[in-house]
Motif scaffolding. Structure first.
Motif, PDB file in Angstrom:
ATOM      1  N   PRO A 202       0.818  -1.216   0.000  1.00 43.81           N
ATOM      2  CA  PRO A 202       0.000   0.000   0.000  1.00 43.81           C
ATOM      3  C   PRO A 202       0.852   1.266   0.000  1.00 43.81           C
ATOM      4  O   PRO A 202       1.928   1.295   0.600  1.00 43.81           O
ATOM      5  CB  PRO A 202      -0.779  -0.088   1.320  1.00 43.81           C
ATOM      6  CG  PRO A 202      -0.551  -1.463   1.860  1.00 43.81           C
ATOM      7  CD  PRO A 202       0.660  -2.013   1.212  1.00 43.81           C
ATOM      8  N   GLY A 203       0.369   2.287  -0.684  1.00 47.60           N
ATOM      9  CA  GLY A 203       0.925   3.630  -0.571  1.00 47.60           C
ATOM     10  C   GLY A 203       0.068   4.443   0.390  1.00 47.60           C
ATOM     11  O   GLY A 203      -0.753   3.887   1.139  1.00 47.60           O
TER      12      GLY A 203
ATOM     13  N   PHE B 143      -4.595  -0.103  -4.499  1.00 51.80           N
ATOM     14  CA  PHE B 143      -4.574   0.645  -5.765  1.00 51.80           C
ATOM     15  C   PHE B 143      -5.760   1.610  -5.895  1.00 51.80           C
ATOM     16  O   PHE B 143      -6.593   1.481  -6.786  1.00 51.80           O
ATOM     17  CB  PHE B 143      -4.531  -0.328  -6.962  1.00 51.80           C
ATOM     18  CG  PHE B 143      -3.180  -0.957  -7.159  1.00 51.80           C
ATOM     19  CD1 PHE B 143      -2.154  -0.264  -7.790  1.00 51.80           C
ATOM     20  CD2 PHE B 143      -2.920  -2.240  -6.698  1.00 51.80           C
ATOM     21  CE1 PHE B 143      -0.892  -0.825  -7.964  1.00 51.80           C
ATOM     22  CE2 PHE B 143      -1.658  -2.819  -6.873  1.00 51.80           C
ATOM     23  CZ  PHE B 143      -0.655  -2.116  -7.516  1.00 51.80           C
TER      24      PHE B 143
ATOM     25  N   SER C 164      -1.938   5.607  -9.346  1.00 55.00           N
ATOM     26  CA  SER C 164      -1.554   4.381 -10.052  1.00 55.00           C
ATOM     27  C   SER C 164      -2.737   3.415 -10.117  1.00 55.00           C
ATOM     28  O   SER C 164      -2.883   2.663 -11.075  1.00 55.00           O
ATOM     29  CB  SER C 164      -0.325   3.730  -9.421  1.00 55.00           C
ATOM     30  OG  SER C 164      -0.570   3.331  -8.104  1.00 55.00           O
TER      31      SER C 164
END
Ligand code: URA
Length: 188
Positions: free
Chosen positions: A43-44, A54, A58
């Motif tokens: 995860p970001g 996501f 992105s």
């Protein structure tokens, strides 16, 4: 065990130090009868905030590629990551973090029994396909592992940084569509 039960267990995971800085565990998203499994890296910031894989820039790009070949995370595929918690500053997951987290993905894989696994980016491809996998050289090539077709392609975040690779990624998704036609029974 079903995915919901597994997710409930995963949400309290403290198997590696990433639990201390996470907002949410990002377990995965998709349909329980998915034949196609996408695996990202981890995860970001947006994913950590929302608890879903996501969902940042992105993710929007990934959704476009999925849409182009009639895939949709709410209808006919599943998206997961190598690590379920955000590494600080979006650094690569440490080997020990990936190692600690892999049993969750293995269990997701066992429950889903996908026909096709698409690795998004180097981190996932090197974990799932081969430790020296090169996305540049081997993207879009399917390799059979125990009756499951594995393929690696560009990470959507890498495509945002290097848009010149988008046509290559599109080719990989076209190959994926063909493969789904060959080996899947209820995706399309
Ligand atoms: N990048 C990943 O690898 N996974 C996500 O879930 C989001 C961004």
């Amino acid at each position: 065990m079903d995915l919901e039960t597994l997710q409930a267990k995963c949400l309290t995971c403290q198997r590696c130090p990433l639990w201390e800085t996470r907002q949410h565990v990002v377990f995965g998203q998709g349909v329980p009868d998915a034949e196609v499994l996408f695996v990202g890296e981890g995860p970001g910031q947006n994913e950590d905030q929302q608890g879903l894989p996501f969902v940042g820039r992105s993710g929007q790009l990934l959704d476009k590629y999925l849409f182009a070949i009639d895939l949709d995370r709410s209808k006919n595929c599943y998206i997961a990551n190598i690590v379920k918690c955000r590494p600080p500053q979006n650094r690569d997951p440490l080997p020990a973090e990936s190692e600690a987290c892999m049993p969750w993905l293995r269990e997701q894989f066992r429950i889903l029994r996908p026909k096709i696994v698409v690795c998004l980016g180097r981190i996932a491809a090197q974990r799932m396909i081969r430790p020296d996998f090169s996305v540049t050289k081997e993207h879009g090539v399917f390799v059979d592992k125990g009756g499951v077709a594995f393929m690696g392609t560009f990470h959507p975040a890498a495509l945002l940084r290097q848009p010149q690779n988008k046509p290559l990624a599109f080719g990989d998704f076209a190959a994926l569509r063909d493969k789904i036609g060959q080996v899947c029974t209820h995706t399309y």
